[in-house]
Design a protein around this motif. Structure first.
Motif, PDB file in Angstrom:
ATOM      1  N   UNK A  73     -15.610   8.750 -40.840  1.00 11.57           N
ATOM      2  CA  UNK A  73     -14.552   9.140 -40.339  1.00 11.57           C
ATOM      3  C   UNK A  73     -13.834   8.695 -39.236  1.00 11.57           C
ATOM      4  N   UNK A  74     -14.840   7.890 -38.363  1.00 11.91           N
ATOM      5  CA  UNK A  74     -14.156   7.370 -37.024  1.00 11.91           C
ATOM      6  C   UNK A  74     -13.885   5.886 -37.355  1.00 11.91           C
ATOM      7  N   UNK A  75     -14.822   5.237 -38.097  1.00 17.03           N
ATOM      8  CA  UNK A  75     -14.770   3.770 -38.187  1.00 17.03           C
ATOM      9  C   UNK A  75     -13.813   3.332 -39.379  1.00 17.03           C
ATOM     10  N   UNK A  76     -13.575   4.232 -40.411  1.00 14.68           N
ATOM     11  CA  UNK A  76     -12.759   3.882 -41.429  1.00 14.68           C
ATOM     12  C   UNK A  76     -11.290   3.502 -40.920  1.00 14.68           C
ATOM     13  N   UNK A  77     -10.515   4.494 -40.345  1.00 12.96           N
ATOM     14  CA  UNK A  77      -9.247   4.370 -39.615  1.00 12.96           C
ATOM     15  C   UNK A  77      -9.182   3.514 -38.462  1.00 12.96           C
ATOM     16  N   UNK A  78     -10.197   3.190 -37.621  1.00 12.52           N
ATOM     17  CA  UNK A  78     -10.360   2.131 -36.696  1.00 12.52           C
ATOM     18  C   UNK A  78     -10.315   0.897 -37.262  1.00 12.52           C
ATOM     19  N   UNK A  79     -11.234   0.429 -38.320  1.00 14.34           N
ATOM     20  CA  UNK A  79     -11.195  -0.651 -39.202  1.00 14.34           C
ATOM     21  C   UNK A  79     -10.165  -1.122 -39.901  1.00 14.34           C
TER      22      UNK A  79
END
Length: 586
Positions: free
Chosen positions: A100-106
């Motif tokens: 949930x954190x890394x997907x939008x950031x990446x």
């Protein structure tokens, strides 16, 4: 359903906030990467003045993504929808908080550094992740968590594009794998709330306003059919190129962490040839719908975008597929539109966008409604409908799987997306039960029964369970082969009655109940057979339901699908033909 609706409402709000945050992140990264300023103002990567330095920007972003995927979570690789499917079907709708954190950031890094992707795939995965996390705080079943996961995905898409109906259709066609009020209504609630929240956060729709495009008569509908054929074969070619690129990367003798950087080098080269392929390309989509891109520019945009997107996606970086499909489909439609005698380039760009999306993703209703909600050109519905259905028909004939399910199939996870009513919910127990009931009298001993079985009694030997009845033929119990073997372990056990060796606390079925309910009862009690009794006379057995009878119901459906024969109108009562016309003769 009401409980899930209540839980879906805050998920709709969360989805809209996540969409806002993702678009904000993309704008920040875009400005930092291409213009060296910290700003959330809208900017276009193609307006950069980096020169050859442009090659380094996508590569730098891809290196960061590779590191995040390797040391954070590999689930952030890809465009999001297959990963959401995997979580729903194989992961009991549980998504790791890191995703949930890394997907939008990446995704923000990928798109902001020029990746040729849209925000829709990442927001579907991210919204779904937050929906799943929210659901995990409550006592819910896997099916209920799935509904809330999908509600989060639909709310994110609804907020980004102002397309609440298309978001719900996407959920039905791609994610829910069912059409039931308990899931459909909560997902709609979340999507509607997200679309309302979009107005203060991102502005009102439509996202790409276009003047009305009335489809000109029969010739226009025939032209739409032609566009659908072209889009169908275009979908086949795109899918083939994407997985050819993926296969190519699989053969590289280096760790997959470095693959996105190699793909990003192709992105940079493509951006120098045709700058409009960089980033989300939303302005390019709008220009195509308005018919503002013409001639050789369309050819360059079509070819460059398709190749760069396929290579980048095949490398395993993070980004969505909807916006690239719209650009590729729009370029194809606008190019063909110049040679069609009716309509204009903008109309056929729109129609081809919906057809490419419907064919490539095997989601025709989502494709056509998505375009209509993006533009509010409702006059184009007939042409969109024809083109989307034709494109779907082509792709199901030339491709075994869609671009979404092919990725899962390559991991050994085969998914069927063809919805049908469960045959067990159509057939009643009385339709398949065996009316030739195997029975023995209560006074029979275990030894006598084993002797009859050893001699091959035709009625008793054909079933694993045997009903026990008294002198008045009233049902008293059931004895199975397992019960019989257990009783025969002791040397003196052969003298006990079958009623003592069997079971008297019976679980039964009724001839008028659905076969599905009887099967559920079998699983609940871990048994493989049920006596079938009358509701008003529970001690009167009227049938026997075993596993073989259940398989027979499934076989009946198979015969309805596969066995071909002429109907009675053609055959007639005597088999010689109902009508005295040669066409109807057998």
């Amino acid at each position: 359903m009401l409980l899930l609706c209540a839980l879906a409402a805050p998920i709709g709000v969360i989805g809209a906030l996540v969409a806002k945050a993702l678009l904000w992140l993309i704008a920040i990264v875009t400005n930092l990467s291409f213009f060296h300023r910290f700003s959330a103002a809208s900017s276009l990567p193609e307006q950069n003045h980096l020169g050859w330095g442009l090659l380094l920007v996508p590569v730098a972003g891809a290196l960061l993504i590779g590191l995040m995927a390797r040391y954070g979570s590999e689930k952030i690789r890809g465009h999001g929808i297959p990963e959401a499917l995997e979580a729903i079907l194989l992961g009991r709708s549980l998504i790791n908080p890191k995703v949930a954190i890394l997907k939008p950031l990446s995704s923000a890094i990928s798109i902001g550094t020029g990746g040729p992707f849209g925000a829709e795939g990442p927001i579907i995965m991210t919204g779904g992740a937050f929906g799943s996390l929210f659901a995990q705080f409550f006592d819910l079943s896997s099916a209920e968590r799935k509904t809330l996961l999908v509600a989060g995905a639909a709310s994110g898409m609804s907020a980004v594009f102002a397309t609440p109906i298309a978001a719900v259709l996407l959920a039905v066609e791609l994610l829910l794998f069912e059409w039931k009020p308990r899931s459909f209504v909560p997902v709609a609630v979340a999507s509607i709330i997200a679309s309302v929240m979009r107005v203060p956060l991102l502005g009102a729709g439509p996202m790409f306003p276009v003047a009305s495009h009335a489809v000109p008569g029969v010739n226009g509908l025939l032209a739409a059919l032609f566009i659908g054929l072209a889009a169908g074969f275009g979908s086949w070619l795109l899918t083939t190129i994407v997985y050819a690129a993926e296969d190519g990367f699989q053969k590289l003798p280096i760790h997959w962490m470095w693959w996105p950087a190699i793909g990003a080098l192709v992105v940079g080269l493509g951006g120098m040839i045709e700058p409009r392929i960089l980033g989300t390309g939303y302005d390019t989509i709008h220009a195509l719908m308005l018919g503002q891109i013409v001639g050789g520019l369309l050819v360059g945009l079509l070819i460059t975008k398709a190749i760069v997107w396929a290579v980048a996606l095949g490398s395993g970086t993070s980004g969505g597929i909807l916006a690239p499909l719209l650009i590729i489909g729009g370029s194809l439609g606008a190019l063909l539109g110049h040679y069609l005698p009716v309509g204009d380039a903008g109309l056929w760009a729109m129609v081809s966008m919906g057809a490419i999306m419907g064919g490539t993703m095997r989601s025709p209703f989502t494709g056509m409604i998505f375009i209509l909600e993006l533009t509010h050109v409702w006059d184009a519905l007939p042409a969109l409908f024809i083109a989307s259905m034709v494109a779907l028909g082509v792709t199901v004939l030339v491709l075994r799987r869609s671009i979404l399910t092919e990725k899962l199939a390559r991991r050994g996870q085969h998914i069927a997306r063809e919805y049908s009513v469960d045959v067990f919910e159509l057939i009643r127990v009385g339709d398949v039960m065996d009316q030739q009931i195997p029975t023995v009298n209560t006074k029979m001993t275990v030894g006598e029964l084993s002797g009859r079985l050893a001699k091959g009694d035709s009625v008793l030997s054909r079933r694993q369970g045997i009903l026990i009845v008294d002198a008045d033929n009233k049902l008293m119990g059931i004895i199975t082969r397992g019960d019989l073997m257990h009783a025969l372990v002791n040397a003196s056990a052969g003298d006990i009655s079958v009623l003592e060796a069997g079971k008297t606390d019976l679980v039964v079925a009724y001839p008028d109940e659905l076969l599905h309910d009887a099967i559920v009862r079998m699983f609940q009690y871990d048994i493989g057979r049920l006596p079938v009794v009358k509701r008003d006379a529970p001690d009167q057995a009227v049938g026997y339901l075993g596993r073989g009878d259940i398989l027979g119901a499934r076989m009946r459906l198979h015969e309805e699908e596969e066995a071909r024969s002429k109907g009675p109108l053609a055959k007639g009562k005597d088999g010689q033909g109902f009508w005295p016309i040669p066409f109807f003769q057998p």
